[in-house]
Design a protein around this motif. Structure first.
Motif, PDB file in Angstrom:
ATOM      1  N   THR A  20       3.768  13.468  33.374  1.00  0.00           N
ATOM      2  CA  THR A  20       3.131  13.511  32.067  1.00  0.00           C
ATOM      3  C   THR A  20       4.036  14.122  31.001  1.00  0.00           C
ATOM      4  OG1 THR A  20       2.099  15.608  32.624  1.00  0.00           O
ATOM      5  CG2 THR A  20       0.817  13.620  33.055  1.00  0.00           C
ATOM      6  N   ALA A  21       5.318  13.896  31.119  1.00  0.00           N
ATOM      7  CA  ALA A  21       6.255  14.456  30.151  1.00  0.00           C
ATOM      8  C   ALA A  21       6.180  13.689  28.829  1.00  0.00           C
ATOM      9  CB  ALA A  21       7.666  14.397  30.707  1.00  0.00           C
ATOM     10  N   ILE A  22       6.125  14.426  27.746  1.00  0.00           N
ATOM     11  CA  ILE A  22       6.134  13.830  26.411  1.00  0.00           C
ATOM     12  C   ILE A  22       7.592  13.713  25.966  1.00  0.00           C
ATOM     13  CG2 ILE A  22       5.566  14.287  23.995  1.00  0.00           C
ATOM     14  CD1 ILE A  22       3.167  13.404  25.436  1.00  0.00           C
ATOM     15  N   PRO A  23       8.009  12.568  25.461  1.00  0.00           N
ATOM     16  CA  PRO A  23       9.391  12.436  24.995  1.00  0.00           C
ATOM     17  C   PRO A  23       9.689  13.420  23.866  1.00  0.00           C
ATOM     18  CG  PRO A  23       8.318  10.290  25.149  1.00  0.00           C
ATOM     19  CD  PRO A  23       7.257  11.326  25.348  1.00  0.00           C
ATOM     20  N   SER A  24      10.902  13.949  23.855  1.00  0.00           N
ATOM     21  CA  SER A  24      11.295  14.882  22.804  1.00  0.00           C
ATOM     22  C   SER A  24      11.919  14.168  21.611  1.00  0.00           C
ATOM     23  CB  SER A  24      12.272  15.913  23.370  1.00  0.00           C
ATOM     24  OG  SER A  24      13.433  15.247  23.837  1.00  0.00           O
ATOM     25  N   GLY A  25      12.184  12.887  21.755  1.00  0.00           N
ATOM     26  CA  GLY A  25      12.775  12.115  20.670  1.00  0.00           C
ATOM     27  C   GLY A  25      13.121  10.726  21.158  1.00  0.00           C
ATOM     28  N   PRO A  26      13.604   9.878  20.252  1.00  0.00           N
ATOM     29  CA  PRO A  26      13.941   8.510  20.661  1.00  0.00           C
ATOM     30  C   PRO A  26      15.203   8.483  21.519  1.00  0.00           C
ATOM     31  CG  PRO A  26      14.510   8.861  18.355  1.00  0.00           C
ATOM     32  CD  PRO A  26      13.788  10.090  18.819  1.00  0.00           C
ATOM     33  N   SER A  27      15.271   7.529  22.421  1.00  0.00           N
ATOM     34  CA  SER A  27      16.482   7.327  23.221  1.00  0.00           C
ATOM     35  C   SER A  27      17.277   6.149  22.677  1.00  0.00           C
ATOM     36  CB  SER A  27      16.114   7.115  24.692  1.00  0.00           C
ATOM     37  OG  SER A  27      15.391   5.913  24.846  1.00  0.00           O
ATOM     38  N   VAL A  28      16.940   5.703  21.490  1.00  0.00           N
ATOM     39  CA  VAL A  28      17.644   4.614  20.819  1.00  0.00           C
ATOM     40  C   VAL A  28      18.170   5.131  19.482  1.00  0.00           C
ATOM     41  CG1 VAL A  28      16.300   2.773  21.905  1.00  0.00           C
ATOM     42  CG2 VAL A  28      15.507   3.789  19.775  1.00  0.00           C
ATOM     43  N   ILE A  29      19.122   4.416  18.924  1.00  0.00           N
ATOM     44  CA  ILE A  29      19.694   4.839  17.651  1.00  0.00           C
ATOM     45  C   ILE A  29      19.213   3.896  16.555  1.00  0.00           C
ATOM     46  CG2 ILE A  29      21.809   3.495  17.909  1.00  0.00           C
ATOM     47  CD1 ILE A  29      23.281   5.821  16.569  1.00  0.00           C
ATOM     48  N   ALA A  30      18.922   4.459  15.421  1.00  0.00           N
ATOM     49  CA  ALA A  30      18.588   3.679  14.234  1.00  0.00           C
ATOM     50  C   ALA A  30      19.581   4.084  13.157  1.00  0.00           C
ATOM     51  CB  ALA A  30      17.163   3.962  13.783  1.00  0.00           C
ATOM     52  N   LEU A  31      19.954   3.125  12.328  1.00  0.00           N
ATOM     53  CA  LEU A  31      20.909   3.383  11.252  1.00  0.00           C
ATOM     54  C   LEU A  31      20.244   3.144   9.913  1.00  0.00           C
ATOM     55  CD1 LEU A  31      23.962   1.540  12.826  1.00  0.00           C
ATOM     56  CD2 LEU A  31      23.528   3.993  12.795  1.00  0.00           C
ATOM     57  N   PRO A  77      -2.136  18.142  25.401  1.00  0.00           N
ATOM     58  CA  PRO A  77      -2.364  16.802  24.883  1.00  0.00           C
ATOM     59  C   PRO A  77      -2.662  15.818  26.006  1.00  0.00           C
ATOM     60  CG  PRO A  77      -0.027  17.307  24.880  1.00  0.00           C
ATOM     61  CD  PRO A  77      -0.757  18.554  25.280  1.00  0.00           C
ATOM     62  N   SER A  78      -3.445  14.811  25.675  1.00  0.00           N
ATOM     63  CA  SER A  78      -3.705  13.777  26.669  1.00  0.00           C
ATOM     64  C   SER A  78      -2.560  12.786  26.636  1.00  0.00           C
ATOM     65  CB  SER A  78      -5.016  13.050  26.356  1.00  0.00           C
ATOM     66  OG  SER A  78      -4.902  12.394  25.115  1.00  0.00           O
ATOM     67  N   HIS A  79      -2.253  12.203  27.768  1.00  0.00           N
ATOM     68  CA  HIS A  79      -1.119  11.293  27.872  1.00  0.00           C
ATOM     69  C   HIS A  79      -1.618   9.920  28.268  1.00  0.00           C
ATOM     70  CE1 HIS A  79       1.421  14.769  27.508  1.00  0.00           C
ATOM     71  NE2 HIS A  79       0.696  15.348  28.428  1.00  0.00           N
ATOM     72  N   SER A  80      -1.220   8.909  27.477  1.00  0.00           N
ATOM     73  CA  SER A  80      -1.670   7.560  27.751  1.00  0.00           C
ATOM     74  C   SER A  80      -0.794   6.859  28.759  1.00  0.00           C
ATOM     75  CB  SER A  80      -1.703   6.750  26.449  1.00  0.00           C
ATOM     76  OG  SER A  80      -0.394   6.694  25.905  1.00  0.00           O
ATOM     77  N   SER A  81       0.324   7.450  29.120  1.00  0.00           N
ATOM     78  CA  SER A  81       1.235   6.802  30.050  1.00  0.00           C
ATOM     79  C   SER A  81       1.179   7.495  31.400  1.00  0.00           C
ATOM     80  CB  SER A  81       2.652   6.858  29.497  1.00  0.00           C
ATOM     81  OG  SER A  81       3.545   6.310  30.425  1.00  0.00           O
ATOM     82  N   ASP A  82       1.461   6.748  32.458  1.00  0.00           N
ATOM     83  CA  ASP A  82       1.407   7.348  33.770  1.00  0.00           C
ATOM     84  C   ASP A  82       2.763   7.813  34.264  1.00  0.00           C
ATOM     85  OD1 ASP A  82       2.502   4.861  34.119  1.00  0.00           O
ATOM     86  OD2 ASP A  82       1.255   4.310  35.828  1.00  0.00           O
ATOM     87  N   SER A  83       3.811   7.689  33.476  1.00  0.00           N
ATOM     88  CA  SER A  83       5.111   8.207  33.885  1.00  0.00           C
ATOM     89  C   SER A  83       5.928   8.578  32.674  1.00  0.00           C
ATOM     90  CB  SER A  83       5.853   7.160  34.718  1.00  0.00           C
ATOM     91  OG  SER A  83       6.280   6.107  33.891  1.00  0.00           O
ATOM     92  N   GLY A  84       6.925   9.423  32.902  1.00  0.00           N
ATOM     93  CA  GLY A  84       7.820   9.808  31.825  1.00  0.00           C
ATOM     94  C   GLY A  84       8.577   8.615  31.272  1.00  0.00           C
ATOM     95  N   TYR A  85       8.982   7.705  32.150  1.00  0.00           N
ATOM     96  CA  TYR A  85       9.701   6.510  31.706  1.00  0.00           C
ATOM     97  C   TYR A  85       8.813   5.652  30.823  1.00  0.00           C
ATOM     98  CZ  TYR A  85      12.041   2.019  31.729  1.00  0.00           C
ATOM     99  OH  TYR A  85      12.622   0.846  31.346  1.00  0.00           O
ATOM    100  N   GLY A  86       7.571   5.456  31.229  1.00  0.00           N
ATOM    101  CA  GLY A  86       6.644   4.644  30.437  1.00  0.00           C
ATOM    102  C   GLY A  86       6.370   5.274  29.082  1.00  0.00           C
ATOM    103  N   ALA A  87       6.243   6.586  29.049  1.00  0.00           N
ATOM    104  CA  ALA A  87       6.012   7.275  27.782  1.00  0.00           C
ATOM    105  C   ALA A  87       7.227   7.130  26.877  1.00  0.00           C
ATOM    106  CB  ALA A  87       5.699   8.743  28.026  1.00  0.00           C
ATOM    107  N   GLN A  88       8.425   7.237  27.434  1.00  0.00           N
ATOM    108  CA  GLN A  88       9.644   7.094  26.625  1.00  0.00           C
ATOM    109  C   GLN A  88       9.756   5.677  26.080  1.00  0.00           C
ATOM    110  OE1 GLN A  88      12.055   9.705  25.948  1.00  0.00           O
ATOM    111  NE2 GLN A  88      12.454   8.195  24.359  1.00  0.00           N
ATOM    112  N   TYR A  89       9.431   4.699  26.911  1.00  0.00           N
ATOM    113  CA  TYR A  89       9.479   3.296  26.473  1.00  0.00           C
ATOM    114  C   TYR A  89       8.491   3.060  25.322  1.00  0.00           C
ATOM    115  CZ  TYR A  89       9.329  -1.777  26.651  1.00  0.00           C
ATOM    116  OH  TYR A  89       9.382  -3.100  26.312  1.00  0.00           O
ATOM    117  N   GLN A  90       7.276   3.581  25.456  1.00  0.00           N
ATOM    118  CA  GLN A  90       6.280   3.432  24.391  1.00  0.00           C
ATOM    119  C   GLN A  90       6.712   4.164  23.130  1.00  0.00           C
ATOM    120  OE1 GLN A  90       2.702   4.931  26.176  1.00  0.00           O
ATOM    121  NE2 GLN A  90       2.145   2.960  27.067  1.00  0.00           N
ATOM    122  N   TYR A  91       7.278   5.337  23.291  1.00  0.00           N
ATOM    123  CA  TYR A  91       7.763   6.119  22.155  1.00  0.00           C
ATOM    124  C   TYR A  91       8.854   5.341  21.418  1.00  0.00           C
ATOM    125  CZ  TYR A  91       9.650  10.096  19.534  1.00  0.00           C
ATOM    126  OH  TYR A  91      10.079  10.930  18.538  1.00  0.00           O
TER     127      TYR A  91
END
Length: 138
Positions: A20-31, A77-91
């Motif tokens: 249930t880890a919440i992402p701390s930020g995006p893992s992608v870059i925006a310019l 907080p409630s988490h809508s994703s069942d994994s850290g990877y899924g939460a990061q992908y949604q984020y």
């Protein structure tokens, strides 16, 4: 409680917490977009991070201050994703959509297609060396 069940409960708690880890930020870059200033980019980046956090079940700073004012007890907080990877992908998906909607450059995933090869001129004849004479051994 049996002595053997304590380690099992601790292990189960660790597994649930890891999922249930919440992402701390995006893992992608925006310019910044070509018509955007850096200050506009920073403001939009902040807003889009807050938007993405809300999409994965986290709380933004405004919600956290409202919750603290209403209640002195903190509830996770409630988490809508069942994994850290899924939460990061949604984020990341929410962040990219937000930044793109505000006119910034974002990564685009897909297969790169090469340009078709150029058609040679009509009078083009590829070079081919003459045949080796019979009985000639190098």
């Amino acid at each position: 409680m049996k002595p053997r069940s304590v380690p099992l409960l601790m292990a189960a708690a660790l597994v649930v917490a890891a999922c249930t880890a919440i992402p701390s930020g995006p893992s992608v870059i925006a310019l910044p977009g070509s018509t955007k200033t850096f200050d506009q980019f920073r403001s939009d980046d902040h807003d889009c991070r807050q938007f993405a956090l809300g999409q994965v079940g986290g709380v933004n700073s405004q919600q956290a201050s409202n919750t603290a004012a209403v209640s002195s007890s903190a509830v996770g907080p409630s988490h809508s994703s069942d994994s850290g990877y899924g939460a990061q992908y949604q984020y990341d998906a929410a962040y990219i959509q937000c930044m793109y909607a505000r006119g910034h450059r974002v990564p685009v995933y897909g297969q790169m297609l090469a340009a078709p090869p150029a058609t040679p001129p009509a009078n083009y004849k590829p070079y081919s060396p003459p045949p080796v004479p019979k009985g000639y051994a190098p």
